[in-house]
Design a protein around this motif. Structure first.
Motif, PDB file in Angstrom:
ATOM      1  N   LEU A  36       0.816  -1.215   0.000  1.00 52.91           N
ATOM      2  CA  LEU A  36       0.000   0.000   0.000  1.00 52.91           C
ATOM      3  C   LEU A  36       0.855   1.274   0.000  1.00 52.91           C
ATOM      4  CD1 LEU A  36      -2.741  -1.060   2.587  1.00 52.91           C
ATOM      5  CD2 LEU A  36      -3.035  -0.753   0.116  1.00 52.91           C
ATOM      6  N   GLY A  37       2.155   1.102   0.107  1.00 50.65           N
ATOM      7  CA  GLY A  37       3.053   2.253   0.090  1.00 50.65           C
ATOM      8  C   GLY A  37       3.254   2.900   1.442  1.00 50.65           C
ATOM      9  N   VAL A  38       2.867   2.202   2.518  1.00 51.37           N
ATOM     10  CA  VAL A  38       3.043   2.745   3.867  1.00 51.37           C
ATOM     11  C   VAL A  38       4.488   2.540   4.290  1.00 51.37           C
ATOM     12  CG1 VAL A  38       2.277   2.658   6.267  1.00 51.37           C
ATOM     13  CG2 VAL A  38       0.655   2.221   4.415  1.00 51.37           C
ATOM     14  N   THR A  39       5.142   3.573   4.784  1.00 49.30           N
ATOM     15  CA  THR A  39       6.532   3.494   5.211  1.00 49.30           C
ATOM     16  C   THR A  39       6.620   3.077   6.676  1.00 49.30           C
ATOM     17  OG1 THR A  39       6.622   5.800   5.949  1.00 49.30           O
ATOM     18  CG2 THR A  39       7.102   5.355   3.613  1.00 49.30           C
ATOM     19  N   PRO A  40       7.805   2.608   7.111  1.00 50.26           N
ATOM     20  CA  PRO A  40       7.969   2.299   8.537  1.00 50.26           C
ATOM     21  C   PRO A  40       7.670   3.501   9.433  1.00 50.26           C
ATOM     22  CG  PRO A  40       9.766   1.337   7.280  1.00 50.26           C
ATOM     23  CD  PRO A  40       8.985   2.191   6.328  1.00 50.26           C
ATOM     24  N   ASN A  41       8.090   4.693   9.014  1.00 52.43           N
ATOM     25  CA  ASN A  41       7.801   5.885   9.809  1.00 52.43           C
ATOM     26  C   ASN A  41       6.297   6.143   9.873  1.00 52.43           C
ATOM     27  OD1 ASN A  41      10.532   6.184  10.138  1.00 52.43           O
ATOM     28  ND2 ASN A  41      10.736   7.889   8.709  1.00 52.43           N
ATOM     29  N   GLY A  42       5.609   5.836   8.795  1.00 52.82           N
ATOM     30  CA  GLY A  42       4.155   5.977   8.793  1.00 52.82           C
ATOM     31  C   GLY A  42       3.497   5.032   9.776  1.00 52.82           C
ATOM     32  N   VAL A  43       4.020   3.806   9.863  1.00 54.51           N
ATOM     33  CA  VAL A  43       3.490   2.841  10.827  1.00 54.51           C
ATOM     34  C   VAL A  43       3.758   3.315  12.253  1.00 54.51           C
ATOM     35  CG1 VAL A  43       3.622   0.462  11.649  1.00 54.51           C
ATOM     36  CG2 VAL A  43       3.732   0.932   9.206  1.00 54.51           C
ATOM     37  N   SER A  44       4.944   3.899  12.490  1.00 55.23           N
ATOM     38  CA  SER A  44       5.251   4.437  13.820  1.00 55.23           C
ATOM     39  C   SER A  44       4.252   5.524  14.203  1.00 55.23           C
ATOM     40  CB  SER A  44       6.677   4.998  13.851  1.00 55.23           C
ATOM     41  OG  SER A  44       7.633   3.984  13.623  1.00 55.23           O
ATOM     42  N   LEU A  45       3.903   6.359  13.238  1.00 53.52           N
ATOM     43  CA  LEU A  45       2.921   7.411  13.501  1.00 53.52           C
ATOM     44  C   LEU A  45       1.538   6.812  13.769  1.00 53.52           C
ATOM     45  CD1 LEU A  45       4.045   9.993  10.805  1.00 53.52           C
ATOM     46  CD2 LEU A  45       4.061  10.356  13.273  1.00 53.52           C
ATOM     47  N   LEU A  46       1.197   5.732  13.044  1.00 53.98           N
ATOM     48  CA  LEU A  46      -0.076   5.052  13.299  1.00 53.98           C
ATOM     49  C   LEU A  46      -0.095   4.449  14.707  1.00 53.98           C
ATOM     50  CD1 LEU A  46      -0.720   3.196   9.908  1.00 53.98           C
ATOM     51  CD2 LEU A  46      -2.044   5.092  10.854  1.00 53.98           C
ATOM     52  N   LEU A  62       1.485  -2.721  16.137  1.00 50.98           N
ATOM     53  CA  LEU A  62       2.150  -1.848  15.169  1.00 50.98           C
ATOM     54  C   LEU A  62       3.561  -1.480  15.625  1.00 50.98           C
ATOM     55  CD1 LEU A  62      -0.768   0.577  14.177  1.00 50.98           C
ATOM     56  CD2 LEU A  62       0.273  -1.207  12.760  1.00 50.98           C
ATOM     57  N   ASP A  63       3.795  -1.552  16.945  1.00 48.88           N
ATOM     58  CA  ASP A  63       5.121  -1.261  17.475  1.00 48.88           C
ATOM     59  C   ASP A  63       6.155  -2.243  16.937  1.00 48.88           C
ATOM     60  OD1 ASP A  63       6.966   0.130  19.206  1.00 48.88           O
ATOM     61  OD2 ASP A  63       6.908  -1.632  20.505  1.00 48.88           O
ATOM     62  N   ALA A  64       5.716  -3.472  16.639  1.00 47.39           N
ATOM     63  CA  ALA A  64       6.621  -4.467  16.060  1.00 47.39           C
ATOM     64  C   ALA A  64       6.583  -4.447  14.539  1.00 47.39           C
ATOM     65  CB  ALA A  64       6.258  -5.862  16.571  1.00 47.39           C
ATOM     66  N   VAL A  65       5.438  -4.064  13.958  1.00 42.33           N
ATOM     67  CA  VAL A  65       5.292  -4.089  12.502  1.00 42.33           C
ATOM     68  C   VAL A  65       6.221  -3.089  11.836  1.00 42.33           C
ATOM     69  CG1 VAL A  65       3.695  -3.595  10.596  1.00 42.33           C
ATOM     70  CG2 VAL A  65       2.945  -4.983  12.529  1.00 42.33           C
ATOM     71  N   ASP A  66       6.412  -1.911  12.437  1.00 46.34           N
ATOM     72  CA  ASP A  66       7.280  -0.920  11.791  1.00 46.34           C
ATOM     73  C   ASP A  66       8.706  -1.443  11.666  1.00 46.34           C
ATOM     74  OD1 ASP A  66       7.940  -0.737  14.467  1.00 46.34           O
ATOM     75  OD2 ASP A  66       7.549   1.408  14.648  1.00 46.34           O
ATOM     76  N   GLY A  67       9.177  -2.178  12.691  1.00 39.73           N
ATOM     77  CA  GLY A  67      10.518  -2.744  12.621  1.00 39.73           C
ATOM     78  C   GLY A  67      10.631  -3.826  11.563  1.00 39.73           C
ATOM     79  N   ILE A  68       9.614  -4.693  11.474  1.00 40.87           N
ATOM     80  CA  ILE A  68       9.611  -5.742  10.448  1.00 40.87           C
ATOM     81  C   ILE A  68       9.589  -5.115   9.064  1.00 40.87           C
ATOM     82  CG2 ILE A  68       8.269  -7.641   9.481  1.00 40.87           C
ATOM     83  CD1 ILE A  68       7.282  -8.247  12.308  1.00 40.87           C
ATOM     84  N   LEU A  69       8.762  -4.114   8.887  1.00 39.23           N
ATOM     85  CA  LEU A  69       8.652  -3.425   7.600  1.00 39.23           C
ATOM     86  C   LEU A  69       9.986  -2.813   7.203  1.00 39.23           C
ATOM     87  CD1 LEU A  69       6.625  -2.600   5.395  1.00 39.23           C
ATOM     88  CD2 LEU A  69       6.112  -0.563   6.737  1.00 39.23           C
TER      89      LEU A  69
END
Length: 200
Positions: free
Chosen positions: A31-41, A71-78
Motif C-alpha cells: 500500500l506504500g506505507v513506510t515504517p515511519n508511517g506505521v510508527s505514527l499510526l 504496530l510497534d513491532a510491525v514498523d521494525g519488520i517493515l
C-alpha cells in the motif's frame, strides 16, 4: 555484526508473533506505507486508546490498545524486510513510543480523576509509573549513546503495556499501575548498575 536480539519476554513474543505480523507488514508495503508511517499510526493508536479511557471506557481502551499495539513491532519488520531501516527511523520510533506512553498515562489520569474520591495519591501513582517508564527508556538511550549495550531489564515497554492493558481489562487499575511504577524504577536501577559494571 548483526543486531542483538531483544532478551526476555519481549524477545520471545517478537519471535513468536513475527510469522503473524509479517503478512501485515507486506500488505502495508504494497500500500506504500513506510515504517515511519506505521510508527505514527502506533502513536495514533495510543492516543485513541487514551481518549477512550479518558471518556470512561477502560475495557474498550484495552481492546484498542490490543488491536493497534502490535504496530510497534510491525514498523521494525517493515523496515528490515523491505530495506527501509534508517537511523532517523529508529530515532523517530523510540521518540514516538515515549509520546505514546505519555498519552496512555494522561488518559489514565483523566479517567481516575473522574472517579469519586480521586485525589493526590492516585495522581502521584500515575506520575510515578510514567516517570519510571520514561527513565527505563532514557537509561538505555543514554547508555547506548555512550557505547554500552543496555537491553537488560525486568519491565521493558512490552511488559509495561501488557500490565497496563491487564489493569484496564481486570479493573485492578491502582494495584497494577503501582506494580508498573515499582518494576519500571527497578528496571531503571538495574540498567544503572549494569552500565556501572560495564564501565568498570
Amino acid at each position: 555484526m548483526g543486531a542483538v536480539p531483544d532478551p526476555g519476554l519481549t524477545g520471545w513474543c517478537r519471535r513468536r508473533c513475527r510469522p503473524l505480523l509479517l503478512p501485515v507488514a507486506r500488505a502495508l508495503h504494497r500500500l506504500g506505507v513506510t515504517p515511519n508511517g506505521v510508527s505514527l499510526l502506533g502513536l495514533a493508536g495510543c492516543a485513541a486508546a487514551a481518549a477512550v479511557l479518558a471518556l470512561g471506557h477502560p475495557a474498550a481502551a484495552a481492546l484498542v490498545l490490543l488491536f493497534l499495539g502490535p504496530l510497534d513491532a510491525v514498523d521494525g519488520i517493515l523496515a528490515r524486510e523491505f530495506g527501509g531501516a534508517t537511523r532517523f527511523g529508529a530515532f523517530l520510533d523510540s521518540t514516538l513510543d515515549r509520546y505514546g506512553e505519555f498519552c496512555l498515562f494522561l488518559g489514565l489520569l483523566a479517567y481516575l480523576w473522574r472517579r469519586p474520591g480521586a485525589g493526590l495519591p492516585e495522581a502521584a501513582l500515575v506520575l510515578a509509573a510514567l516517570t519510571g517508564s520514561l527513565l527505563v527508556s532514557y537509561t538505555r538511550a543514554r547508555a547506548e549513546g555512550l557505547g554500552f549495550e543496555c537491553r537488560v531489564g525486568l519491565a521493558t515497554r512490552f511488559e509495561r503495556l501488557l500490565l497496563f492493558g491487564a489493569a484496564l481489562l481486570t479493573g485492578w487499575i491502582l494495584p497494577l499501575v503501582g506494580l508498573i511504577a515499582v518494576l519500571a524504577h527497578a528496571t531503571a536501577l538495574q540498567r544503572i548498575l549494569h552500565v556501572r559494571r560495564l564501565a568498570r
